[in-house]
Design an enzyme around this catalytic site. Structure first.
Site, PDB file in Angstrom:
ATOM      1  N   LEU A   6       0.505  -0.814  -0.011  1.00 33.75           N
ATOM      2  CA  LEU A   6       0.167  -0.454  -0.234  1.00 33.75           C
ATOM      3  C   LEU A   6       0.511   1.462   0.349  1.00 33.75           C
ATOM      4  O   LEU A   6       1.485   1.352   1.005  1.00 33.75           O
ATOM      5  CB  LEU A   6      -0.832   0.391   0.786  1.00 33.75           C
ATOM      6  CG  LEU A   6      -2.196  -1.487   1.035  1.00 33.75           C
ATOM      7  CD1 LEU A   6      -2.894  -1.291   2.615  1.00 33.75           C
ATOM      8  CD2 LEU A   6      -2.874  -0.667   0.570  1.00 33.75           C
ATOM      9  N   ASP A   7       0.662   2.199  -0.600  1.00 36.35           N
ATOM     10  CA  ASP A   7       1.326   3.579  -0.536  1.00 36.35           C
ATOM     11  C   ASP A   7       1.310   4.265   0.443  1.00 36.35           C
ATOM     12  O   ASP A   7       0.431   4.026   1.592  1.00 36.35           O
ATOM     13  CB  ASP A   7       0.425   4.872  -1.573  1.00 36.35           C
ATOM     14  CG  ASP A   7       0.950   5.860  -2.380  1.00 36.35           C
ATOM     15  OD1 ASP A   7       1.367   6.264  -0.836  1.00 36.35           O
ATOM     16  OD2 ASP A   7       2.545   5.597  -2.920  1.00 36.35           O
ATOM     17  N   PRO A   8       2.425   4.955   1.245  1.00 34.75           N
ATOM     18  CA  PRO A   8       2.267   5.562   2.347  1.00 34.75           C
ATOM     19  C   PRO A   8       1.079   6.405   2.331  1.00 34.75           C
ATOM     20  O   PRO A   8       1.096   6.150   3.749  1.00 34.75           O
ATOM     21  CB  PRO A   8       3.504   6.130   2.648  1.00 34.75           C
ATOM     22  CG  PRO A   8       4.425   5.065   1.278  1.00 34.75           C
ATOM     23  CD  PRO A   8       3.372   4.729   0.135  1.00 34.75           C
TER      24      PRO A   8
END
Length: 112
Positions: A40-42
């Site tokens: 998941l993207d930060p």
């Protein structure tokens, strides 16, 4: 005592990378191995599925499962990074759009 084999479902907070979560969980539960089933993207929040110890062999199968994402989108604004974390570099008025018109545009963002 080492953690047992299994899956952990983690609600990843914004600002943490998927690897941050893996490393924190690994230390917290003293697991030999912990892996995730998709990054998941930060900036993203949401469900991060972790495989612990012997369950890590399942990760490659779980990565192939369908996933769904929900996003909040601001129309008419662009940033220097192309995401919500960047500095606004342009704004433009947005015409009134029908649901059908929006769905046509959103189709470009769907897929593998």
């Amino acid at each position: 005592m080492l953690a047992e084999d299994g899956l952990l479902l983690i609600d990843k907070p914004a600002g943490w990378t998927s690897n941050d979560v893996v490393q924190k969980v690994k230390r917290l539960i003293t697991a030999r191995k912990v892996g995730h089933t998709g990054t998941l993207d930060p900036a993203a929040t949401g469900l991060l599925v972790l495989c612990v110890n012997g369950a890590t062999k399942w990760a490659r199968h779980l990565v192939m499962d369908d996933k769904a994402y929900e996003a909040l989108v601001v129309l008419g604004r662009s940033t220097d990074t192309g995401d919500a974390d960047g500095c606004v570099v342009g704004e433009a008025p947005v015409p009134r759009l029908s649901r059908a018109e929006l769905e046509v545009v959103l189709q470009r963002f769907m897929g593998s």
